[in-house]
Design an enzyme around this catalytic site. Structure first.
Site, mmCIF file in Angstrom:
data_model
loop_
_atom_site.group_PDB
_atom_site.id
_atom_site.type_symbol
_atom_site.label_atom_id
_atom_site.label_comp_id
_atom_site.label_asym_id
_atom_site.label_seq_id
_atom_site.Cartn_x
_atom_site.Cartn_y
_atom_site.Cartn_z
ATOM 1 N N LYS A 296 22.110 39.956 43.156
ATOM 2 C CA LYS A 296 21.613 41.072 42.342
ATOM 3 C C LYS A 296 21.638 42.335 43.202
ATOM 4 O O LYS A 296 21.431 42.264 44.416
ATOM 5 C CB LYS A 296 20.181 40.747 41.915
ATOM 6 C CG LYS A 296 19.536 41.755 40.986
ATOM 7 C CD LYS A 296 18.116 41.294 40.635
ATOM 8 C CE LYS A 296 17.472 42.165 39.581
ATOM 9 N NZ LYS A 296 16.096 41.735 39.262
ATOM 10 N N SER B 183 15.366 41.119 34.287
ATOM 11 C CA SER B 183 16.269 42.170 34.680
ATOM 12 C C SER B 183 17.482 41.704 35.474
ATOM 13 O O SER B 183 18.410 42.468 35.695
ATOM 14 C CB SER B 183 15.488 43.168 35.547
ATOM 15 O OG SER B 183 15.061 42.530 36.742
ATOM 16 N N SER C 54 11.962 37.975 35.811
ATOM 17 C CA SER C 54 13.369 38.403 35.786
ATOM 18 C C SER C 54 14.395 37.396 36.276
ATOM 19 O O SER C 54 15.591 37.654 36.173
ATOM 20 C CB SER C 54 13.535 39.684 36.588
ATOM 21 O OG SER C 54 13.133 40.760 35.806
HETATM 22 N N1 GLN Z 1 10.285 42.325 32.367
HETATM 23 C C1 GLN Z 1 9.358 42.513 33.435
HETATM 24 C C2 GLN Z 1 9.254 43.971 33.795
HETATM 25 O O1 GLN Z 1 9.972 44.713 33.230
HETATM 26 C C3 GLN Z 1 9.752 41.682 34.626
HETATM 27 C C4 GLN Z 1 10.782 42.304 35.469
HETATM 28 C C5 GLN Z 1 11.053 41.540 36.737
HETATM 29 O O2 GLN Z 1 10.650 40.411 36.899
HETATM 30 N N2 GLN Z 1 11.720 42.202 37.653
HETATM 31 O O3 GLN Z 1 8.502 44.374 34.618
#
Ligand code: GLN
Length: 512
Positions: A78, A172, A196
């Site tokens: 990532k 994400s 994420s």
């Molecule tokens: N969807 C969650 C957020 O937007 C988790 C994101 C993540 O784990 N990086 O904060």
């Protein structure tokens, strides 16, 4: 015969060891597949030359009999993981041209075992989101989009509303999940702050594992919310995911929260699964959750499900209030995560190394530094990131700090206690991963921020409690899209998580 790129990581490694497979050919094929799947938008940057150099080095080492644990295995990271000499953007225009002078600790560990980095994966900007649509390079497309709602001959099935539509890969870390699901790499790295890794794994039908907070060093990972961020792994099987994770865990003095001790215990083969299900109205609202529940009955038998269900009246004790696990957790998460983000992202000011506002750079000449910084930040950050910085600044500001931020921290403590209580009875907690299966990109773009935050309904609890957890493909919905199963273990019990997930994989006869 299975193409080498489609082998499991473990088999790939065996074939590389006996000289049946050449790391250079394997890397070339992974890069070719990445190009062929360009429409998925899974990568921000491909590391063609670097990967081929690494592969050549692996080829030599294998020949000399000096093979390391992940020698010659193509991986993708990532774009939150700093990679020395290779652009790292965190999906943001702010870092569009940032080339780090060092690599993240976990990247170095994997490199030290011979893994090859074929590229950096697309994501939501600064890992904020649940759909992988806010990265400056555009949305990631779920590789399952082509199969949704089709029968075996490829014809659209009547009534299947998602046929022919582009689906979200979840967020994400959607690019990493898509790269694995599309067969480009056998495993990829993501980061998981509130879900994420687990959520994109569920949307794309792969396995996604997040270890205990502190297990993997955060050194060199672009910070979103430091008390929650953890590195995680995507793979097509539980065994493969852990084959990579095992080489990423360990103490690093450059991360204050890194943990030294190994506290894995002997794994009890007869595990007691506790099933965590939200209130009835949630189950009724989301068809995927009803399907999940049916899957649970198939997995454990109706009687065990009834007996081990941690839900509703039956489990309302003084210590465990499920209401806290539902709305309380989500609210606490968004307060804590945005507070930390507002502080972490303060470093991007356009003065040192990030995006600098061009039309306002004259401001610098006029000694108007505030103008330069606000211009650079307004241009460099996308709207979701700006929204979160504002939210975070608000909850930390005097007058609101005690009323909001401190309350969220208290809720976090309560949640930890609830898990401790549940683990007195159960070895592993099972729950759904997401309220829905993969939504279309069109739908995602029209979600309100709150609707997007609701995607994290089942994942933020383990993040707030810092627990190791995993998402694996479980059952399917009416469109043939995967519905994930989440497993949560007590802190530092990654081995128990592995044993439990492998056990489930066997019972459901899961084949990648
Ligand atoms: N969807 C969650 C957020 O937007 C988790 C994101 C993540 O784990 N990086 O904060």
């Amino acid at each position: 015969m299975t193409h080498p790129c489609d082998l499991s990581l473990v088999e790939m490694s065996e074939r590389l060891a006996c000289g049946d497979l050449c790391p250079v050919a394997l890397t070339e094929e992974a890069l070719r597949r990445a190009e062929e799947n360009k429409h998925l938008n899974a990568f921000v940057t491909l590391n063609k030359e670097g990967a081929l150099e690494q592969a050549e080095q692996s080829r030599k080492l294998i020949k000399e009999g000096k093979m390391r644990a992940l020698e010659g295995i193509p991986l993708a990271y990532k774009d939150m993981f700093c990679t020395k000499g290779l652009r790292t953007t965190a999906g943001s225009r702010m870092l569009e041209n940032f080339v780090p002078p060092y690599s993240a600790h976990v990247v170095k560990l994997l490199e030290g075992e011979g893994a090859i980095c074929i590229g950096k994966c697309n994501q939501d900007e600064f890992a904020m989101g649940s759909a992988s649509i806010t990265g400056f390079g555009g949305a990631v497309v779920n590789p399952l989009s082509d199969q949704a709602g089709k029968d075996q001959t490829g014809k659209d099935q009547a009534g299947k509303d998602k046929a022919g539509k582009q689906l979200s890969a979840g967020g994400s870390s959607g690019g990493s999940a898509a790269a694995v699901a599309a067969g480009i790499v056998p495993a990829a790295l993501g980061t998981d702050t509130g879900g994420s890794v687990r959520q994109p794994a569920a949307f794309t039908g792969c396995v996604g594992v997040k270890p205990t907070y502190g297990r993997c060093s955060r050194f060199g990972i672009v910070a979103y919310a430091s008390s929650l961020d953890q590195a995680g792994v995507f793979a097509r099987s539980v065994q493969d995911a852990f084959a990579v994770l095992h080489h990423m865990m360990g103490y690093d003095e450059r991360d204050m929260t890194s943990v030294d001790s190994y506290r894995g215990e002997k794994v009890n083969p007869d595990m007691n699964f506790g099933i965590l299900l939200p209130s009835l109205d949630v189950v009724e609202k989301y068809p995927a959750i009803s399907e999940w529940l049916k899957g649970m009955e198939m997995l454990l038998g109706k009687k065990s499900v009834e007996k081990n269900m941690i839900a509703g009246e039956r489990y309302k004790t003084k210590d465990v209030n499920l209401q806290n696990l539902e709305s309380g957790a989500l609210e606490a998460y968004y307060i804590i995560a945005t507070a930390e983000a507002s502080s972490n992202l303060a470093r991007y000011d356009g003065v040192r190394y990030t995006h600098r506002s061009t039309h306002r750079s004259t401001a610098l000449k006029e000694n108007n530094i505030d103008e330069l910084i606000s211009g650079s930040r307004s241009e460099g950050f996308g709207s979701e990131v700006r929204r979160r910085i504002l939210m975070g600044t608000h909850v930390l500001s005097s007058g609101y700090y005690d009323a909001i931020y401190v309350q969220a921290q208290k809720m976090r403590r309560i949640l930890k206690g609830i898990f401790e209580k549940m683990f007195e009875t159960y070895d592993i907690i099972l729950s759904p991963v997401t309220p829905t299966t993969a939504f279309t990109l069109e739908e995602a773009k029209n979600f309100s921020p709150q609707a997007m935050y609701l995607q994290d309904f089942f994942t933020v609890q383990a993040s707030l409690a810092g627990l190791p957890c995993l998402s694996m493909p479980f059952v399917k919905d009416a469109n043939g899209l995967p519905i994930g199963l989440q497993l949560i273990a007590p802190a530092f019990q990654e081995e128990r998580l592995l044993a439990a997930a492998s056990h489930v994989e066997k019972i459901i006869g899961y084949k990648p």
